[in-house]
Design an enzyme around this catalytic site. Structure first.
Site, PDB file in Angstrom:
ATOM      1  CG  ASP A 132     -32.830  36.780 -26.715  1.00  0.00           C
ATOM      2  OD1 ASP A 132     -32.601  38.031 -26.863  1.00  0.00           O
ATOM      3  OD2 ASP A 132     -31.267  36.462 -26.429  1.00  0.00           O
ATOM      4  CE  LYS A 155     -29.928  40.207 -25.159  1.00  0.00           C
ATOM      5  NZ  LYS A 155     -29.333  38.386 -25.869  1.00  0.00           N
ATOM      6  CB  CYS A 163     -31.054  35.967 -22.834  1.00  0.00           C
ATOM      7  SG  CYS A 163     -29.500  35.431 -24.001  1.00  0.00           S
TER       8      CYS A 163
HETATM    9  C1  VGL Z   1     -28.932  33.072 -25.054  1.00  0.00           C
HETATM   10  C2  VGL Z   1     -26.620  31.737 -25.546  1.00  0.00           C
HETATM   11  C3  VGL Z   1     -25.918  32.772 -26.557  1.00  0.00           C
HETATM   12  C4  VGL Z   1     -30.135  33.782 -25.046  1.00  0.00           C
HETATM   13  C5  VGL Z   1     -27.960  34.500 -26.233  1.00  0.00           C
HETATM   14  O1  VGL Z   1     -30.797  34.509 -25.912  1.00  0.00           O
HETATM   15  O2  VGL Z   1     -30.137  33.019 -24.266  1.00  0.00           O
HETATM   16  N1  VGL Z   1     -27.915  31.104 -25.041  1.00  0.00           N
HETATM   17  N2  VGL Z   1     -26.970  34.058 -26.985  1.00  0.00           N
END
Ligand code: VGL
Ligand code: ZN
Length: 197
Positions: A8, A106, A151
């Site tokens: 991410d 995702k 994540c």
């Molecule tokens: C994430 C919060 C919401 C992450 C993704 O990548 O850690 N955190 N969506």
């Protein structure tokens, strides 16, 4: 065979983004360097429809970082972030994407969040990454990226439970750190058999 999993590293999780992780962009040069030394490189991308149920904006009277009870358990509510196809959901431009052999998206189902690269937050619905790794013969994973306590941690713990050998390189991760969530995540990862370096 080993793989680097880059979690991410998207505009919305970097400074200036909708759910900015402090110093989220500082890890990018190190991640680019780590890719050069990796056998296989896999990226994940948080990828939500507009009006995703993890967004506080979808819950009357709720603010970001409050929680709600979902059928699958307690869910932290977030600012709207990583809406599919937007600039916020794109990889940070400093991230070298040329080595990404697979991008696993995702969080694309409206009613369920997905922190882990392996299972959605019900801990049952698979993303398909496990099958991809197994069919390629990949057994050893190093995880880097954002955010350490969400994540990255969820992915690392699921990977360890699935029997992969898992390392999290903490200097190439940054955390959101809500109310001690970073320390809790480190303890849970260590308990699950994840190597923290
Ligand atoms: C994430 C919060 C919401 C992450 C993704 O990548 O850690 N955190 N969506
Ligand atoms: Zn998200």
């Amino acid at each position: 065979m080993s793989a680097l999993i880059v979690i991410d590293v998207q505009n919305d999780f970097c400074p200036g983004g909708a759910l900015a992780v402090p110093e989220g962009d500082l890890i990018i040069p190190g991640i680019n360097a780590a890719m050069d030394a990796s056998e296989a490189v896999i990226f994940t991308q948080d990828w939500h429809p507009a009006h995703h149920s993890s967004f506080a904006s979808q819950h009357n009277g709720k603010s970001p970082y409050e929680t709600v009870e979902m059928p699958y358990g307690t869910q932290v509510l977030w600012p709207d972030h990583c809406v599919s196809g937007t600039k916020g959901a794109a990889f940070h431009t400093d991230l070298n994407t040329t080595r990404a052999e697979m991008v696993i998206r995702k969080g694309f189902r409206r009613d369920i969040d997905s922190y882990s690269a392996f299972f959605e937050n019900d801990h049952r619905t698979p993303t398909g990454l496990e099958g991809y790794l197994r069919t390629r013969g990949i057994t050893d994973l190093t995880l880097v990226g954002l955010a350490t306590d969400f994540c990255v941690a969820y992915s690392a713990i699921d990977a360890a439970k699935l029997g992969f050998s898992v390392t999290v390189q903490l200097d190439l991760c940054r955390a959101i750190d809500l109310e001690g969530s970073l320390e809790a995540a480190k303890t849970q990862m260590a308990d699950a058999g994840v190597r923290l370096v």
